[in-house]
Every structure is written in C-alpha cells, then in structure tokens.
Design an enzyme around this catalytic site. Structure first.
Site, PDB file in Angstrom:
ATOM      1  N   ARG A 245      39.406  61.964  37.269  1.00  0.00           N
ATOM      2  CA  ARG A 245      39.773  60.593  37.600  1.00  0.00           C
ATOM      3  C   ARG A 245      40.984  60.178  36.768  1.00  0.00           C
ATOM      4  NH1 ARG A 245      36.947  61.433  41.240  1.00  0.00           N
ATOM      5  NH2 ARG A 245      35.232  60.207  42.125  1.00  0.00           N
ATOM      6  N   HIS A 290      43.516  63.657  46.979  1.00  0.00           N
ATOM      7  CA  HIS A 290      42.087  63.748  46.671  1.00  0.00           C
ATOM      8  C   HIS A 290      41.390  64.764  47.585  1.00  0.00           C
ATOM      9  CE1 HIS A 290      39.172  62.008  44.004  1.00  0.00           C
ATOM     10  NE2 HIS A 290      38.318  61.816  44.967  1.00  0.00           N
TER      11      HIS A 290
END
Length: 332
Positions: A245, A290
């Site tokens: 993240r 992602h």
C-alpha cells in the site's frame, strides 16, 4: 444450512465459474440460491434473515453491523471470498463470540507473490534502466550496464514483512542463486531461516539490498514506515517494489529518489496518483493499475477457497482459513 450470498449483484459470477456455483448448490445440507444476491441486508424481511446460517460475502458486501446481527440469530459463519474483512465484519461480530469468519487472503496471496517474484527477477537484470537506455538511443549499439549489482547471481533481495505474501515470495526465491534478507518484528530469526532468508533490521535491509520488495500490511503501526532516510540508503541502481500500500511509504521522499534517476521502482498501488505527477514520465518507474492481486480467472481461486470453507461448515469440519481477531492490529 441456509447460505445467503450477501454481495453485489453479479459478483458471484466473477468469483465462481459455472461448475463452482453448481457444486455450491449441490453441497449436502446446504440451501442456497446461487442466482440471487443480497447487496443490502436491511432490504430483506425478518423471516428470511432469521433463517440464515452462513453469509457468503465479497468486495462491496454490506457491513454486518449490530442491526443486521440482531436479525440473524442463527448466523454462525461469514465466509469472505476476498481478502481483508475490515469493511464487512463489524466489532459486533467478534463481540458475539459464536461466529466464525474466514477469508480468501491465502488464495489472493498467490498471484501477488507471483507478480512480485517476476518483478524482483526483472529488477535484478536492471530491466527498467536498461530499457530506458535502449529506448533513448533507439536501439543503436550501446554498451550494456556493467557492475557487480547487475544480474541475479548472488544478488541480495530484501523482503519487508513475512506476511502470507512475503513468505510465498521467500519460498519462490529459494530456487534462485540469491541472498534473501527479511525484516519483520513479529517473526523470529529461526522462522525466517526456515524460509531461506536471514532476519535483519530495516536499516541493514535497505542499505544492503539490490531489490527491496514491500509486503507489510497497511495498519496504523506501519504507515510511513519507509522513511526518507531508508530510501536514501538504498544502493545506486537498486529497485523498490511496492505491491502493498502507498501509505507505508514516504511518497515525497520516494518521488525525489526516483526523479533523480538514482533508483528504480515498480509501483502497483498508486491508484490515486495525480495525472500531473512527474512519476508518470520517469522511464525507470513502472506504474501498474493494482494488477498484482487476483485478476480475471484468478478470482476463481478465491472462489474455490470460499467454496471449500462452506463445504467444511456443512460437514462439521473446522475452517481452513479462519480470521483471528487478535491479529487484526497487525494484519490487513
């Protein structure tokens, strides 16, 4: 055993293929309508909710809060087809004490580890930097990068976090002629040695690694853990890989290092990077949308994991991957 698909319309067809849905419907002692979902638990009547034993949830599922729990006295399990359960399971679920929660985090870790492995090996060849130089001269003959830090023979890979993904990456790396350093305050040196790595602190990991790959969870204690000082200590030409993240990293410090061209990076987590951010134009930075986590047919692996949990519940067997509420503070 009454199973309710508490998820957005159509999600079951992304997480399960036709055969998997048929197997779910055919499980002994399982009552489930695989073509109907319940995106909003509050919209269901009391009679239907009061009969539910198991909720099958996924991305975008409704929060199982106190109001929903009060209407589901028979609920004994929440089987999550995705990874983190933070947006589905409220504290009230744990407070009730008799509800098992499972997740497909283990299944989702597989493609992330595969992606990380591929990027680590490519980084060892200094692929981004060499591609940038090759593009700059439009393929004209030019000497390749040379030096001790180019290549994957006895290079050093630093893994931050012996999480599910970090462990899988370490196991994959055992097949290669690499030294693996691992930093994780919650895992012993003996456990890390069993994975084929050596336990170190972050300072040693960053200063001594040719490739650094981040696999720590996004929890309050890890946010901002990758500081400007650590990034500045990376050797020239090293590569930073982030499939975790962005909140774990000092973004401004990372941007400065990358704009200087001193190090390279693979960033798979910058979903909110502004359109005018200069990182988009840095040739030694790979920004992917992602994609490390489960995509396309890989979603069916998570569906298979959830299907097995439902089968175990119906058969009276213990779950394979239960969520431990005591570890929520140190896991995603």
């Amino acid at each position: 055993m009454k199973v309710l698909l508490a998820m957005p319309d159509g999600l079951q067809h992304r997480m399960f293929d036709h055969d998997q849905l048929e197997r779910l419907a055919a499980l002994a002692d399982v009552d489930v309508d695989v073509e109907r979902t319940a995106p909003d638990l509050s919209a269901l009547d009391d009679a239907e909710l009061s009969a539910v034993d198991v909720l099958l949830t996924g991305w975008g599922s409704p929060l199982v809060d106190a109001a929903a729990l009060a209407r589901m006295p028979r609920l004994r399990a929440i089987v999550h087809t995705a990874g983190t359960i933070r947006f589905v399971v409220s504290p009230g679920v744990w407070e009730r004490g008799d509800i098992v929660v499972t997740s497909a985090t283990e299944a989702n870790a597989v493609p992330v580890a595969e992606f990380a492995l591929a990027q680590i090996l490519l980084a060892g060849k200094r692929t981004l930097a060499q591609s940038a130089r090759h593009r700059e001269v439009r393929g004209k003959r030019r000497e390749p990068l040379v030096g001790e830090r180019v290549g994957n023979f006895r290079s050093v890979v630093g893994l931050i976090g012996a999480s599910r993904i970090g462990r899988l990456v370490a196991e994959h790396l055992r097949r290669f002629d690499l030294e693996v350093l691992v930093s994780d305050p919650f895992v012993s040196a003996e456990e890390i040695a069993a994975l084929g790595g050596r336990k170190v602190e972050l300072d040693e990991l960053f200063a001594g690694s040719d490739v650094v790959s981040l696999h720590a969870p996004d929890v309050p204690s890890t946010q901002g853990m990758i500081t400007a000082r650590l990034l500045a200590s990376m050797p020239d030409g090293a590569t930073f890989v982030n499939t975790a993240r962005p909140a774990l990293v000092d973004r401004d410090a990372l941007r400065a290092e990358l704009l200087s061209g001193r190090i390279s990076a693979v960033l798979d987590v910058e979903d909110d990077l502004p359109a005018d951010d200069p990182l988009w134009d840095v040739p030694t930075v790979l920004i992917t949308p992602h994609i490390a986590g489960s995509q396309g047919n890989e979603l069916r692996r998570m569906g298979e994991s959830a299907l097995e949990e439902v089968r175990r519940l119906a058969a009276g067997e213990p779950p394979r991957f239960p969520v431990d509420p005591q570890r929520l503070a140190v896991s995603a």
